[in-house]
Scaffold this motif. Structure first.
Motif, PDB file in Angstrom:
ATOM      1  N   CYS A   9       1.100  -1.371   0.041  1.00  0.00           N
ATOM      2  CA  CYS A   9       0.322   0.183  -0.343  1.00  0.00           C
ATOM      3  C   CYS A   9       0.833   0.960   0.149  1.00  0.00           C
ATOM      4  O   CYS A   9       1.471   1.224   0.554  1.00  0.00           O
ATOM      5  N   VAL A  10       0.836   1.946  -1.079  1.00  0.00           N
ATOM      6  CA  VAL A  10       1.249   3.265  -1.065  1.00  0.00           C
ATOM      7  C   VAL A  10       0.997   4.400   0.106  1.00  0.00           C
ATOM      8  O   VAL A  10      -0.017   4.451  -0.064  1.00  0.00           O
ATOM      9  N   PRO A  11       1.420   5.404   0.655  1.00  0.00           N
ATOM     10  CA  PRO A  11       0.802   6.158   1.696  1.00  0.00           C
ATOM     11  C   PRO A  11       0.292   7.390   1.143  1.00  0.00           C
ATOM     12  O   PRO A  11      -0.434   7.248   0.182  1.00  0.00           O
ATOM     13  N   LEU A  12      -1.212   7.494   2.096  1.00  0.00           N
ATOM     14  CA  LEU A  12      -2.258   8.828   1.306  1.00  0.00           C
ATOM     15  C   LEU A  12      -3.233   7.986   0.692  1.00  0.00           C
ATOM     16  O   LEU A  12      -3.557   8.965  -0.063  1.00  0.00           O
ATOM     17  N   LEU A  13      -2.849   7.245  -0.446  1.00  0.00           N
ATOM     18  CA  LEU A  13      -3.445   6.170  -1.562  1.00  0.00           C
ATOM     19  C   LEU A  13      -4.315   6.067  -0.851  1.00  0.00           C
ATOM     20  O   LEU A  13      -5.440   5.404  -1.295  1.00  0.00           O
ATOM     21  N   CYS A  15      -5.536   1.317   0.031  1.00  0.00           N
ATOM     22  CA  CYS A  15      -5.500   0.185  -0.199  1.00  0.00           C
ATOM     23  C   CYS A  15      -6.974  -0.456  -0.661  1.00  0.00           C
ATOM     24  O   CYS A  15      -6.419  -1.837  -0.477  1.00  0.00           O
ATOM     25  N   VAL A  28      -7.640   8.847  -3.071  1.00  0.00           N
ATOM     26  CA  VAL A  28      -6.401   9.591  -2.785  1.00  0.00           C
ATOM     27  C   VAL A  28      -6.553  10.943  -1.808  1.00  0.00           C
ATOM     28  O   VAL A  28      -7.853  11.158  -1.874  1.00  0.00           O
ATOM     29  N   MET A  33      -3.531  15.543   0.961  1.00  0.00           N
ATOM     30  CA  MET A  33      -1.743  15.950  -0.434  1.00  0.00           C
ATOM     31  C   MET A  33      -2.174  17.356  -0.460  1.00  0.00           C
ATOM     32  O   MET A  33      -0.551  17.844  -0.932  1.00  0.00           O
ATOM     33  N   MET A  90      -2.177  11.728  -9.550  1.00  0.00           N
ATOM     34  CA  MET A  90      -1.289  11.143  -9.061  1.00  0.00           C
ATOM     35  C   MET A  90      -0.822  10.582  -9.681  1.00  0.00           C
ATOM     36  O   MET A  90      -0.991   9.830 -11.279  1.00  0.00           O
ATOM     37  N   GLY A  92       2.745   7.933  -9.045  1.00  0.00           N
ATOM     38  CA  GLY A  92       3.106   7.391  -7.622  1.00  0.00           C
ATOM     39  C   GLY A  92       2.885   7.477  -6.798  1.00  0.00           C
ATOM     40  O   GLY A  92       1.260   7.685  -6.938  1.00  0.00           O
ATOM     41  N   ASP A  93       3.619   8.450  -6.042  1.00  0.00           N
ATOM     42  CA  ASP A  93       3.235   8.792  -4.620  1.00  0.00           C
ATOM     43  C   ASP A  93       2.878  10.530  -4.759  1.00  0.00           C
ATOM     44  O   ASP A  93       3.087  10.846  -3.119  1.00  0.00           O
ATOM     45  N   ARG A  94       2.560  10.888  -6.290  1.00  0.00           N
ATOM     46  CA  ARG A  94       2.759  12.429  -6.337  1.00  0.00           C
ATOM     47  C   ARG A  94       2.114  13.086  -6.756  1.00  0.00           C
ATOM     48  O   ARG A  94       2.093  12.582  -8.134  1.00  0.00           O
TER      49      ARG A  94
END
Length: 201
Positions: A9-13, A15, A28, A33, A90, A92-94
């Motif tokens: 799981c990617v943080p802030l996104l 799961c 998201v 963000m 988004m 990736g994670d940004r």
């Protein structure tokens, strides 16, 4: 032989929806963000950021691309009578400012207008069903729409951006302009249905 499945799981996104475990798509947290959103906006639109009346904020979110993550329509904070907005997605994670291919085939970020000013109307809509960002424009003369047009930008998964679609633009503009005319008639104090001396064509 049993196979082990590891969920990453990617943080802030979030799961939700991973490997079909839940029906809900991953989400998201655009509120969390916001610092990164404002940083991306300042880099992409330095002029608008310098003239901003208030910090950039998230106006609306929707999964326009159909990839399971929401995109954000961001108010740049630099509008006067009309708001100036752009779309972030988004990678990736940004969060990054989405790219658009216009009628002239040029690719880059875009600023959309939303609001009314001296008889001129602007609107931007996120349309997840068609995977489209739609931008509509109209001019009002009294209680009638003098001119109405618009552009549809559809998500292109290969190019990882939104591209102008002429056919969709015509279809969605017809629908959009009918809605503008209906709203104008509904909210006008001098609508043809209620006012004497005003003839409907």
């Amino acid at each position: 032989m049993r196979r082990k499945i590891f969920l990453v799981c990617v943080p802030l996104l979030g799961c939700a929806g991973a490997f079909g475990l839940e029906n809900a798509p991953a989400t998201v947290d655009w509120k969390a963000m916001l610092p990164a959103v404002r940083s991306s906006v300042r880099q992409a639109f330095p002029k608008e950021a310098a003239q901003a009346h208030y910090p950039a904020s998230v106006s609306q979110t929707a999964d326009v691309t159909g990839m399971g993550l929401s995109e954000a329509l961001v108010d740049l904070g630099s509008g006067a009578y009309t708001d100036e907005l752009t779309l972030l997605r988004m990678e990736g994670d940004r969060p990054v400012v989405a790219r658009f291919r216009g009628k002239n085939d040029k690719v880059g970020s875009m600023v959309f207008l939303n609001g009314l000013s001296e008889g001129n109307g602007e609107a931007v809509e996120l349309r997840p069903k068609e995977h489209v960002v739609y931008s509509g424009h109209w001019i009002v003369n009294g209680t009638k729409v003098k001119r109405c047009r618009g552009e549809a930008y559809q998500w292109d998964g290969v190019a990882k951006g939104f591209s102008f679609d002429r056919k969709l633009s015509k279809t969605l503009t017809r629908e959009f302009c009918q809605k503008v005319e209906a709203d104008l008639t509904k909210h006008s104090p001098l609508s043809p249905s209620t006012s004497p001396g005003v003839r409907s064509e």
